[in-house]
Design a protein around this motif. Structure first.
Motif, PDB file in Angstrom:
ATOM      1  N   LEU A   1      -4.576  24.418  -1.128  1.00 40.37           N
ATOM      2  CA  LEU A   1      -4.711  23.258  -1.933  1.00 40.37           C
ATOM      3  C   LEU A   1      -4.471  22.213  -0.640  1.00 40.37           C
ATOM      4  O   LEU A   1      -3.397  22.053  -0.177  1.00 40.37           O
TER       5      LEU A   1
ATOM      6  N   GLU B   1      -4.406  18.359   0.082  1.00 41.17           N
ATOM      7  CA  GLU B   1      -4.321  16.918  -0.409  1.00 41.17           C
ATOM      8  C   GLU B   1      -4.681  15.784   0.637  1.00 41.17           C
ATOM      9  O   GLU B   1      -4.632  16.220   1.813  1.00 41.17           O
TER      10      GLU B   1
ATOM     11  N   SER C   1      -6.583  12.944  -3.620  1.00 38.19           N
ATOM     12  CA  SER C   1      -7.454  14.131  -3.704  1.00 38.19           C
ATOM     13  C   SER C   1      -7.075  15.490  -3.330  1.00 38.19           C
ATOM     14  O   SER C   1      -6.105  15.419  -2.555  1.00 38.19           O
ATOM     15  N   CYS C   2      -7.535  16.220  -4.322  1.00 38.61           N
ATOM     16  CA  CYS C   2      -7.076  17.695  -3.616  1.00 38.61           C
ATOM     17  C   CYS C   2      -8.294  18.549  -3.976  1.00 38.61           C
ATOM     18  O   CYS C   2      -8.908  18.679  -4.820  1.00 38.61           O
TER      19      CYS C   2
ATOM     20  N   TRP D   1      -0.336  17.742 -10.254  1.00 41.93           N
ATOM     21  CA  TRP D   1       0.677  17.131  -9.001  1.00 41.93           C
ATOM     22  C   TRP D   1       1.819  17.227  -9.493  1.00 41.93           C
ATOM     23  O   TRP D   1       2.260  17.100 -10.600  1.00 41.93           O
TER      24      TRP D   1
ATOM     25  N   CYS E   1      -1.037  17.098 -15.004  1.00 39.49           N
ATOM     26  CA  CYS E   1      -1.661  18.280 -14.742  1.00 39.49           C
ATOM     27  C   CYS E   1      -3.005  18.293 -15.761  1.00 39.49           C
ATOM     28  O   CYS E   1      -2.886  17.596 -16.878  1.00 39.49           O
TER      29      CYS E   1
ATOM     30  N   ILE F   1      -5.258  11.412 -14.153  1.00 43.90           N
ATOM     31  CA  ILE F   1      -5.730  12.768 -13.579  1.00 43.90           C
ATOM     32  C   ILE F   1      -7.309  12.962 -13.942  1.00 43.90           C
ATOM     33  O   ILE F   1      -7.573  12.862 -15.174  1.00 43.90           O
TER      34      ILE F   1
ATOM     35  N   ARG G   1     -10.845  15.714 -12.769  1.00 39.19           N
ATOM     36  CA  ARG G   1     -11.460  16.989 -11.947  1.00 39.19           C
ATOM     37  C   ARG G   1     -13.003  16.300 -11.357  1.00 39.19           C
ATOM     38  O   ARG G   1     -13.506  15.886 -12.328  1.00 39.19           O
TER      39      ARG G   1
ATOM     40  N   TYR H   1      -8.353  14.987  -8.740  1.00 40.59           N
ATOM     41  CA  TYR H   1      -8.021  13.538  -8.332  1.00 40.59           C
ATOM     42  C   TYR H   1      -6.635  12.981  -9.050  1.00 40.59           C
ATOM     43  O   TYR H   1      -6.354  13.350 -10.147  1.00 40.59           O
TER      44      TYR H   1
ATOM     45  N   TYR I   1       3.820  13.911  -2.520  1.00 41.01           N
ATOM     46  CA  TYR I   1       3.095  14.379  -3.683  1.00 41.01           C
ATOM     47  C   TYR I   1       2.310  15.621  -3.207  1.00 41.01           C
ATOM     48  O   TYR I   1       1.606  15.631  -2.226  1.00 41.01           O
ATOM     49  N   TYR I   2       2.256  16.616  -3.913  1.00 40.89           N
ATOM     50  CA  TYR I   2       2.035  17.894  -3.746  1.00 40.89           C
ATOM     51  C   TYR I   2       0.695  18.251  -4.908  1.00 40.89           C
ATOM     52  O   TYR I   2       1.105  18.142  -6.156  1.00 40.89           O
ATOM     53  N   CYS I   3      -0.268  18.782  -4.548  1.00 39.34           N
ATOM     54  CA  CYS I   3      -1.168  19.327  -5.375  1.00 39.34           C
ATOM     55  C   CYS I   3      -0.764  20.812  -5.636  1.00 39.34           C
ATOM     56  O   CYS I   3      -0.495  21.505  -4.595  1.00 39.34           O
TER      57      CYS I   3
END
Length: 127
Positions: free
Chosen positions: A4, A6, A21-22, A36, A50, A70, A72, A80, A94-96
């Motif tokens: 994943l 980001e 973006s991810c 996220w 999510c 959010i 897709r 996104y 921030y983590y995807c």
């Protein structure tokens, strides 16, 4: 190997916007949720948002509701996070992350659960 990745973090003034973006790759099948979570210095991880793979429902933490969106991409492997009206308290890494049906590591709003995450991208909001 599941990845994943980001992008889109950075420095912005309060009231400004950023778009994260991810891109997810390396997995077969589907995920349950993708979204996220964030972690600010000296604070616990916080599930931000999510989107459900099955029905596209979206969930948001109360702290970001009405400001973050959010979405897709067409192939579902891109997600996104549009962040508007940013506040200094949004400063965090921030983590995807996604739920592949493994052991939950982070819980978020609604049905958001995550068991795998990316390396993270820094978002800094200045006053």
């Amino acid at each position: 190997q599941v990845l994943l990745v980001e992008s889109g973090g950075g420095l912005v003034q309060a009231g400004g916007s950023l778009r994260l973006s991810c891109v997810a790759s390396g997995f077969t099948g589907d995920y349950y949720n993708i979204g996220w979570f964030r972690q600010a210095p000296w604070k616990d991880r916080e599930g931000v948002s999510c989107i459900s793979s099955s029905d596209g429902r979206t969930y948001y933490a109360d702290s970001v509701k009405g400001r973050f969106t959010i979405s897709r991409g067409n192939n579902k492997n891109t997600v996104y996070l549009q962040m508007d009206s940013l506040k200094t308290e949004d400063t965090a890494v921030y983590y995807c992350a996604a739920d592949f049906g493994l052991r939950t590591v982070v819980r978020g709003p609604g049905q958001c659960t995550f068991d795998f995450g990316g390396q993270g991208t820094q978002v800094t909001v200045s006053s």
